[in-house]
Each structure stands twice: as structure tokens, then as C-alpha cells.
Design a protein around this motif. Structure first.
Motif, PDB file in Angstrom:
ATOM      1  N   GLY A   1      -7.776   8.487 -13.159  1.00  0.00           N
ATOM      2  CA  GLY A   1      -8.577   8.913 -12.023  1.00  0.00           C
ATOM      3  C   GLY A   1      -9.717   9.830 -12.393  1.00  0.00           C
ATOM      4  O   GLY A   1     -10.404  10.343 -11.521  1.00  0.00           O
TER       5      GLY A   1
ATOM      6  N   ALA B   1      -0.729  13.907  -2.795  1.00  0.00           N
ATOM      7  CA  ALA B   1      -0.504  13.578  -4.192  1.00  0.00           C
ATOM      8  C   ALA B   1      -0.493  14.845  -5.041  1.00  0.00           C
ATOM      9  O   ALA B   1      -1.369  15.702  -4.931  1.00  0.00           O
TER      10      ALA B   1
ATOM     11  N   ASP C   1       0.862  -1.186   0.000  1.00  0.00           N
ATOM     12  CA  ASP C   1       0.000   0.000   0.000  1.00  0.00           C
ATOM     13  C   ASP C   1       0.895   1.231   0.000  1.00  0.00           C
ATOM     14  O   ASP C   1       1.266   1.749   1.053  1.00  0.00           O
TER      15      ASP C   1
ATOM     16  N   GLU D   1       0.442   4.336  -0.640  1.00  0.00           N
ATOM     17  CA  GLU D   1      -0.068   5.609  -0.137  1.00  0.00           C
ATOM     18  C   GLU D   1       0.254   5.825   1.340  1.00  0.00           C
ATOM     19  O   GLU D   1       0.416   6.958   1.795  1.00  0.00           O
TER      20      GLU D   1
ATOM     21  N   LYS E   1      -6.005   1.454 -12.609  1.00  0.00           N
ATOM     22  CA  LYS E   1      -5.695   1.121 -11.219  1.00  0.00           C
ATOM     23  C   LYS E   1      -4.199   1.124 -10.949  1.00  0.00           C
ATOM     24  O   LYS E   1      -3.728   1.772  -9.993  1.00  0.00           O
TER      25      LYS E   1
ATOM     26  N   ARG F   1      -2.676   4.651 -11.068  1.00  0.00           N
ATOM     27  CA  ARG F   1      -3.004   5.452  -9.881  1.00  0.00           C
ATOM     28  C   ARG F   1      -2.171   5.011  -8.692  1.00  0.00           C
ATOM     29  O   ARG F   1      -1.720   5.840  -7.883  1.00  0.00           O
ATOM     30  N   ASP F   2      -1.958   3.698  -8.559  1.00  0.00           N
ATOM     31  CA  ASP F   2      -1.144   3.200  -7.446  1.00  0.00           C
ATOM     32  C   ASP F   2       0.293   3.693  -7.547  1.00  0.00           C
ATOM     33  O   ASP F   2       0.913   4.046  -6.543  1.00  0.00           O
TER      34      ASP F   2
ATOM     35  N   ASN G   1       3.256   8.055   2.024  1.00  0.00           N
ATOM     36  CA  ASN G   1       3.303   9.463   1.656  1.00  0.00           C
ATOM     37  C   ASN G   1       3.715  10.294   2.862  1.00  0.00           C
ATOM     38  O   ASN G   1       3.147  10.169   3.953  1.00  0.00           O
TER      39      ASN G   1
ATOM     40  N   ASN H   1       1.279   6.401  -8.771  1.00  0.00           N
ATOM     41  CA  ASN H   1       1.319   7.830  -8.466  1.00  0.00           C
ATOM     42  C   ASN H   1       0.788   8.170  -7.075  1.00  0.00           C
ATOM     43  O   ASN H   1       0.641   9.342  -6.737  1.00  0.00           O
ATOM     44  N   ALA H   2       0.507   7.139  -6.264  1.00  0.00           N
ATOM     45  CA  ALA H   2      -0.031   7.389  -4.926  1.00  0.00           C
ATOM     46  C   ALA H   2       1.035   7.913  -3.973  1.00  0.00           C
ATOM     47  O   ALA H   2       0.722   8.419  -2.898  1.00  0.00           O
ATOM     48  N   CYS H   3       2.284   7.771  -4.313  1.00  0.00           N
ATOM     49  CA  CYS H   3       3.408   8.197  -3.493  1.00  0.00           C
ATOM     50  C   CYS H   3       4.582   8.425  -4.444  1.00  0.00           C
ATOM     51  O   CYS H   3       4.613   7.824  -5.525  1.00  0.00           O
TER      52      CYS H   3
END
Length: 525
Positions: free
Chosen positions: A510, A302, A242, A244, A287, A290-291, A247, A293-295
Motif C-alpha cells: 500500500g 484497518a 469484499d 472490507e 492487491k 491488501r485485500d 470490518n 488485510n482489509a479485515c
């Protein structure tokens, strides 16, 4: 060596110093213990009719004497990675290898652990071959005492995925820190720190354990590497599945030259194995992107500016898409025991499947290199090679030779060469006859990786990108007519990339509404 502006592209040397039986199944057949004609009860602890070992723990535990276990593995250590492999990796346009190692590699083995060491010399041998051929090495501590995840790649398979036997045990955490330090000191003593430019402090700690404990370990391990190897070695940490949640972590100049490592696969979760070809690409574009670019962002938000500490990389990915490894592996191992031809050892990949595999690889390379944000420094494919054909999609070098794995020059960017991720959706044939879901989704209970694929782009096999473009431009009847033409062309397999550009392929990640009352993706594939 600090991170450069060039995209890092590499492969994992998996199944070598940390054993995984689907990579080299024959290694786990141990003739001395399972062949009735060769079985030696003075050497082996098992009965000849016992099941084959499933991980490094049970393999080395077969031997009554650790010297015999070490002798058995020495040939594998010496021959599974040879100079020819390194040359092939270099010729494939790659500049990096990631090498998983066990926490026992420097000799720290407790009395209750059956592991054996002796592989360090072969590690150094391969690092020097990488130096000779201009390849950088990123070492990865892949295992921990007590198991950080319960997977076979931790050295020991546990009944259920968990890392509490590691993170919840201060002695095991301290031993892992010691392993990090000992490996770093070994690298320095061998004078190979010019080649070993990256250090992963622990592979895949499981998501269910205490996050604060894992992050405390990361910080301690980071300092151990810095104290021994200095600021020039990139330190990378795992994202606990995970990204995110990391971050804002290490978002400071003190933690510069650090990377968060994520691993993305479609084949281990139940739902994606039933995707259609275009749905796999759409899932990458939506999906997975986006993952990625989550961190990691400055201040933890973000898009708030790139972190001055953590960057991103994809340390493992694959184009395997429809076959669950562990289930198929049971059949493969049965074929070894039965004698005769090993299941799918000489398997060939059909041309239609190869075409999809190439598109799937291109889409992932575009996503992992993350041109939109610049937060990703690169990727490592899992794996560099495989034994036999049952799991051929995991074999990067085979893919290059057979044309289903694309190659890039160092100065090229994936998106510039392959096009935008959404464009790849529409040049992918969506025929289900190449999908051989194994085992069927309805025969396997959902596990911890269960996903809900309710993104409208995935559910619609990408077609919502066209209707979204029409809605945004308000062109009404004209675009409605053109959409019909596009669908006809897509059905004939002759639509061009320009169609996607015009109809809204630039809609972005997104930017789509999530579907509410839609059944599982397996129902609409």
C-alpha cells in the motif's frame, strides 16, 4: 476446538458432494442418457443429442426417477474420496480439509428441486478417515435454495450471477437456516464433532444482493451452530467478495471463534489472465495482500487492533493463472462426445511452467499467512485433486508429487521458508512463453470480476520496487548504477534475494503511488 496459534493449512474436497463438472467431467457424460448404444428413454428425460448437463441441478434432472439419479451418484460418492486421498493429504503436510455439502444433504428437498440425497453416510465415512489420520474437517454449506450466487457451485447455474432468489425469499433463507441446524445436529448425533471443528454457514453469497439480509442470515446461522455444537466449533462466513465491508461486524466477545472467509483467484477475471509471470506475483504481493488485510480489525479500522470476534482465512485459492475454466471446459466436453482421446487428459506441465507455479504458490502462501498483521488464521487450496490434465493446475496433490506445489512443516512459517513476497517477484523468470491465455482477453467481454490493475508495482513487473528504494534512500548515482547492475543480473536470471532487500523490497504493502495514465495491464505485459 477453538482456533489455535498454528497456521491452518488444508485443501478442499471439491467436486465430491457438490458437483462441479470441470473437476470430474466424465461424471457429466451420463452414458444412460447420452451414449446412443446405452440411451434408455425410460430412465432419462433428454434426447441423446442434447447438451451435457452443466451443474448438479441439470444432472439429477436428467433422470425421470430420483432413485435412478441416486443410484448413478452413489458410486461417485463412495469412490471419489478414498482413504488413500486422506493419507496423501496428510503426507503433504496438511492438517485440514474443507468439505462442501449441499443444502439437500439431510433430505430437505422441495418438490420442484431435482436434487437427491443419500450422501450423508459417505460424508461420515470420510470424516472418520480424517479422524484416523489426524486431520480436522471444516464443513461448508455450499448451496442454498434459490441459489445464493447463480454459479454452478451453488448447485444451479443461473443466466447471470445473482443471489436475490435466495436472500430475497424468506422461505429460502429459512430453509437454509434449517439446513445449517440439521447438519450440525447430524454431526452431533454421529459423535464426530471432535473432528468437524469448523462450520461454514454459506459459501459465496453474491456481492450484488442486500448486505443487511446476508448479515442477518449469518447471525441467525451462527446462533444455530452455537446452540447445537457449542462454543468450540469455529463458525466461518463468506465475505461477499469484499472483505472490507465486514470490518466491525462481529467485533465483540460474544462472536468469538469466528472467521471471515475470502476466495482469491487470478484466472476468472479478464485482465490477470494476460499478466506476465512477475505481474502475477506482484499482484499477490500488492492487491491480494491488501485485500487480506482489509479485515478484520477492532472498531472496524484497518490496523486498529485485531478484532476480538472475526479473524480471517482464505478458504479457496489456486495457482491456475491463464485458462478460463468454463471456456476450456466446453472444448473438453466436446471431446467426450466425439469419442476417442479426451482433450488434454494426459497433459504434462513443462518444467519452466512448474517453476513459475511453485513461485506463484509460495507468494500466495506468504500473503495468506499474513505475517505482518496476524489476522489470517490460514488457508485451503482448491482443489485436492482433478480428473485428467486439462485443469491440472488446480490439483494440489499432483502439484506436491510433481514438485510445483511447496510443502511446509506445521511449525514452519511461509515467509521464513520462502522469503518475503516481494523477493519472490525477483526470482521469477518473466518470460511470456509459459503464458497461454485462453481465451484471449479481446475475445471475452468484461464481467463482474473485472479488475483495473493500475498499481505501479504490477504495471512495472515489480521494477518500481527498485526505484522506490532508490528515491527513499537518496543515494543518487550509486544506487542508479547498482540498479543498472541489478537489471542486467535479472535479465540473466541470476539476481539474488539480497538485491530486493537493499533496493526497497521492504517498501511495504500500500506504499506506492497509483499510476494515472497507463493502459490496461494486458498492453504492457
Amino acid at each position: 476446538m477453538a482456533l489455535s496459534d498454528d497456521t491452518m493449512r488444508g485443501v478442499n474436497l471439491g467436486g465430491w458432494l457438490v458437483l462441479e463438472r470441470y473437476i470430474k467431467p466424465s461424471l457429466f457424460t451420463v452414458p444412460e442418457c447420452f451414449d446412443k448404444g446405452l440411451h434408455d428413454p425410460d430412465v432419462c428425460t433428454n434426447d441423446v443429442d442434447d447438451a451435457y448437463p452443466q451443474d448438479q441441478w441439470t444432472l439429477t434432472g436428467l433422470f425421470k426417477n430420483k432413485d435412478d439419479a441416486r443410484k448413478y451418484l452413489k458410486d461417485h460418492w463412495a469412490n471419489f474420496v478414498k482413504e488413500d486421498d486422506i493419507i496423501r493429504i496428510k503426507n503433504a503436510g496438511l492438517g485440514y480439509v474443507r468439505i462442501p455439502v449441499g443444502h439437500w444433504i439431510m433430505g430437505d428437498i422441495s418438490p420442484d428441486e431435482p436434487y437427491v440425497d443419500g450422501e450423508w453416510g459417505d460424508f461420515v465415512r470420510v470424516v472418520k478417515l480424517c479422524r484416523k489420520h489426524g486431520i480436522q474437517v471444516w464443513v461448508d454449506l455450499h448451496t442454498a435454495p434459490g441459489s445464493q450466487n447463480g454459479f454452478d457451485n451453488s448447485g444451479r447455474t443461473l443466466p447471470t450471477p445473482t443471489g436475490v432468489g435466495w436472500s430475497g425469499n424468506p422461505e429460502n433463507v429459512d430453509r437454509t437456516i434449517k439446513a445449517v441446524r440439521d447438519i450440525a445436529e447430524g454431526i452431533k448425533q454421529e459423535g464426530i464433532e471432535d473432528v468437524v471443528t469448523g462450520f461454514g454457514v454459506l459459501n459465496e453469497p453474491f456481492k450484488g444482493q442486500n448486505e443487511a439480509q446476508v448479515k442477518d442470515f449469518d447471525d441467525r446461522a451462527y446462533r444455530a451452530v452455537r446452540e447445537v455444537l457449542g462454543e468450540g466449533t469455529t463458525v466461518y462466513i463468506a465475505d461477499m467478495f469484499d472483505a472490507e465491508r465486514f470490518n466491525g461486524f462481529w467485533d465483540d466477545e460474544e462472536h468469538g471463534n469466528t472467521v471471515l472467509d475470502s476466495h482469491y483467484y487470478h484466472v476468472f477475471a479478464q485482465t490477470p489472465r494476460g499478466f506476465s509471470p512477475r505481474q502475477h506475483i506482484a499482484y499477490v504481493c500488492e492487491k491480494n495482500s491488501r485485500d487480506v488485510n482489509a479485515c478484520c480489525w477492532k472498531g472496524g479500522g484497518a490496523g486498529g487492533g485485531t478484532s476480538v470476534g472475526l479473524k480471517r482465512m482464505i478458504g479457496e485459492w489456486s495457482v491456475s493463472f491463464d485458462t478460463l475454466v468454463c471456456t476450456k471446459l466446453d472444448d473438453v466436453m466436446d471431446s467426450y462426445r466425439e469419442g476417442g482421446e479426451v482433450l488434454e487428459f494426459t497433459r504434462k506441465i513443462g518444467e519452466k511452467r512448474k517453476k513459475f507455479l511453485r513461485n506463484f504458490a509460495e507468494a500466495q502462501m506468504v500473503a495468506w499467512e499474513s505475517q505482518d498483521t496476524g489476522v489470517s488464521v490460514g488457508w485451503f487450496y482448491w482443489n485436492f485433486k482433478m480428473e485428467g490434465g486439462a485443469f491440472a493446475e488446480w490439483d494440489y496433490l499432483r502439484g506436491v508429487e510433481e514438485g510445483w506445489m511447496p510443502t511446509l512443516k506445521a511449525e514452519e512459517k511461509a515467509e521464513h521458508v520462502f522469503g518475503r513476497c516481494e523477493e519472490i517477484i525477483f526470482r521469477t523468470d518473466d518470460e511470456m512463453d509459459i503464458v497461454h491465455e485462453f481465451p484471449p482477453s479481446d475475445s471475452v467481454a468484461p464481467d463482474w470480476q473485472a479488475v483495473e490493475a493500475d498499481d505501479d508495482v504490477v504495471v512495472s513487473h515489480g521494477e518500481s520496487l527498485l526505484t522506490k528504494g532508490s528515491r527513499e534512500r537518496g543515494d543518487g548515482i550509486v544506487l542508479g548504477f547498482l540498479s543498472l547492475v541489478v537489471f542486467l543480473l535479472l535479465g540473466l536470471g541470476i539476481a539474488k534475494k539480497c538485491c530486493v532487500r537493499y533496493f526497497g523490497g521492504a517498501g511495504g504493502k500500500g506504499g506506492y503511488q497509483r499510476v494515472g495514465e497507463v493502459g490496461g495491464v494486458g498492453e504492457v505485459a
